[in-house]
Design a protein around this motif. Sequence first.
Motif: not given
Length: 945
Positions: A417-435
């Motif tokens: 669940l990380r981006t290429a620069n090692g950060l948490i992909n919070v946008d991806l988490i938010n997108a998955y959580n919302s369906g």
Amino acid sequence: MRKIKANYFVWIFTLFTAFAYSQGKINGVILDTDSGMGLPGVNVTVKGTNEGTTTDSEGKFSITTKTQTGQLVFTYIGFQTKTVNFSVEKTGTIDLGKINMASESNQLEEIVIKSSVIDIAKDRKTPIAVSTIKSAEIVEKLGSQEFPEILNNTPSVYATKSGGGFGDSRVNIRGFSQENIAVMINGVPVNDMENSRVFWSNWAGLSDVTSAMQVQRGLGSSKLAISSVGGTINVITKSSDLKKGGTLSSTIGNDDYLKTLMSYSSGKLENGFSTSVLLSQTFGDGYVDGTKFAGANYFVALGYELNKNHDFQITFTGAPQWHNQRSAAPTIADYIKYGDGVGEPNIRYNSDWGYLNGREYSFRTNYYHKPVASLNWDWKINETTKLSTVIYGSWGRGGGSNGAGAIRGNRFFSNSLRTANGLINVDLINAYNSGQQVTIGTTNFTRSQINGDFQNSASTGNNATNGISKISSINSHNWYGGIVNLNKKINDKFTLDFGLDARTYRGIHFQNLNDLLGADNYADNFDVNNPNRVLSFEYSTKPHFNPFFNSDYQQKINYNNDGLVRWYGAFTQLEYATEKLTAFVQAAISQQGFRRDDYFKYLTTDPLYSTDYENILGGNIKGGLNYNINKNHNVFINSGYYSKQPFFNAVYPNNASVVNENLTNEKVFGVEAGYGYRSSKFNANLNVYRTSWKDRFIRLTANIDNDLNPATPTILGNAFLQGVEQIHVGAELDFTYKPIRKLAINGMASIGNWKYGSNVTANYQDDNNLVITNPSGEVFTETLYLDGLKVGDAAQTTASIGASYEIIERVKIDGNYRFVDELYASIDPVNFRTQAANDKGSLLLPSYGLLDAGFSYKMLVGKDRADAINFRLNINNVLDEIYIAESRTNIHTKTQADFTNTDGSPNTTAYNTYVTTQIYDGLDKSNQVFFGFGRTWNFAISYSF
């Protein structure tokens, strides 16, 4: 008749006028013997009277007195008290000229510390190893550093920034962590009553209000039965009766650091009242990526001197703050992976944050507000008897956030669940959580609903319905206490102290929901009294500014329990003092009661829902003597024994309300000896010590198949090891040298040998405290192979050398170089369950050295040049040294023997590949570490009036 009355009143008026103006005036200037500069803020009093004043910014004073012949007493924190005789005629004026005061680097004069509750060591009197840091040095050199870091040039002290978040620093003394260091503020203990921890972020503004800080290494001089295994940090805050005046200051630094401060003190008014107020605010982005912070500090002190026998002081202080953290220690490999691409680590890398809709988003946010109020009453009963009383309260509110749940088995920190620069992909988490459909790796996923909702929970399983939330662990408390100390001077040699110490504490622990991150609600099934709850209210991760904020109304998830602690203690001390010999003996006893209320795990009808208090006795006895051979040489020795109650989690292990039947007190025995040398230009202290810490509580867990049948489920077993011992021995040297007036040199060196004692073995028990055996009756046991193992997490060898030089009047430069060696990784004794693990021992980290530098300029301004504008520049780690400050893992590098072919022959190719790709500075790259900060700077300007 009227004329007689008129003349009568004229005569009375004339008499009073003459009396009012029949006072003498005394002028002079107080100078620092070593620097020759004026000392501002020196207390000047006419002995035996209430007449007094303080020196101005240049050390000048002027005092009027009704006394024609007497003595002036000059007192100043960190300096020897000076007494000067005077004789002045009525309405006359005398000038005493220049009066020199000599510095005592380890001394805080008794006249400055009014309360006998505050146990301050005195140079060449109190027989302990001690270092004192004055407020001027704290203000000047701390800058934007963490408060404990000012201690790093003290022998046997190792302070680091830990993860690097605002206030996340920690300190070790003589190899003992701060859970085993007593932190006292104005004589009041502030270590958490459940686990003895100290979170410096809760005291983020403490440096602003500190008058002096004294570090007592070893058992210390405190009369209380406190946990001073490694040492005691005594912080004396500013009082209400400071000299009249104030300060305005602003500090800027790297990474958008900005701090503003204002303070004002009324001085002691004619009616006996006095007040001091301080306000400050701090912001910044943080040196470590993703560690923004904001903090405030307020301090209010009110004083009232009813007469020369009664003095009252009320203080109220707090430091509400929030800061994003780096809680997880990345591996060295990850620091390099997300570095500059040529093998250099990105020491700012933080794996706990990312971006949400283009804005910084951290899963790890700490937020807290811990105001403290105290009332001090000092009563001089007579010339030989004094009673000091302090009543205090503390109301902590806040906690720290984390991620909960998972996406298809991936936690929020998963590399998937990380981006290429090692950060948490919070946008991806938010997108998955919302369906929405997301891609994890090479697979597309869309979550499923529960009863028409996208529902999160604490589950980390690989399922299609769960998501990730941000939640907080709340650790609030209500704490009240009081200390009373009666000080009786029996005669000119003996002084007796007797006192009482009482405290009550309720720790409030639960979790709440901060951010659903696009989901509809959160399911919680941990409350047995209210199962199957569905929650959706989100709480802020910012501190509440109401110090009495009641959080009981909040919706709680996952767990909800209170830890209650009661403390009752009594203490006494007998001191013998002559000009050459000082000796003391102290004794203290305490009863500590522990109770646990669990509102989720047990039904309200269950007796374990709220337990009875488990009361445990503890105490200590210690003594020592100091002998002044002559004005230059002194020697001392001290020794003591502590019977220390275990922490709350040892009384109630496994986060349950069942009392540990194997409870035993920890035993601490220490002995110390020292030598001191004092002269006009050179001061030095040499100390040797040995501390034994026995019966530490360590709990091991394991899944045990007690019938030896693999087809049956295992049971959880616990082994409580109580014979664990640490032995810390070492030597310490510190010195100051002033060969000329403008040059001061200081240095220190400390060498320690801190290690564990013999191996320990314990039986395994189940949750009902029953010994686990197999069908043959054999008891399952566990051995920890600790014999000779080095204690980690602190440098066992440190040294520093520093100097300051006054280029021209009021213009000074200074520098300091500190060397760190024999620094071992943090180790958990539970990982040494085999002899092979002990064979490799504790992981030795690379040594390092840091150079700091500073520049100061003081400009006198205002009428009679009585005010001052101060400029200060600090540069820390001038050479931009890259170094590892601590390691949370103990992974040793592999050897050729670890790489073999299938036929057992050495695989040299694989070994060489490992050496060239998996080792950094002699360490295996899989170790989880915190690098220290690189070059940082701060610049402060202040106006004092």
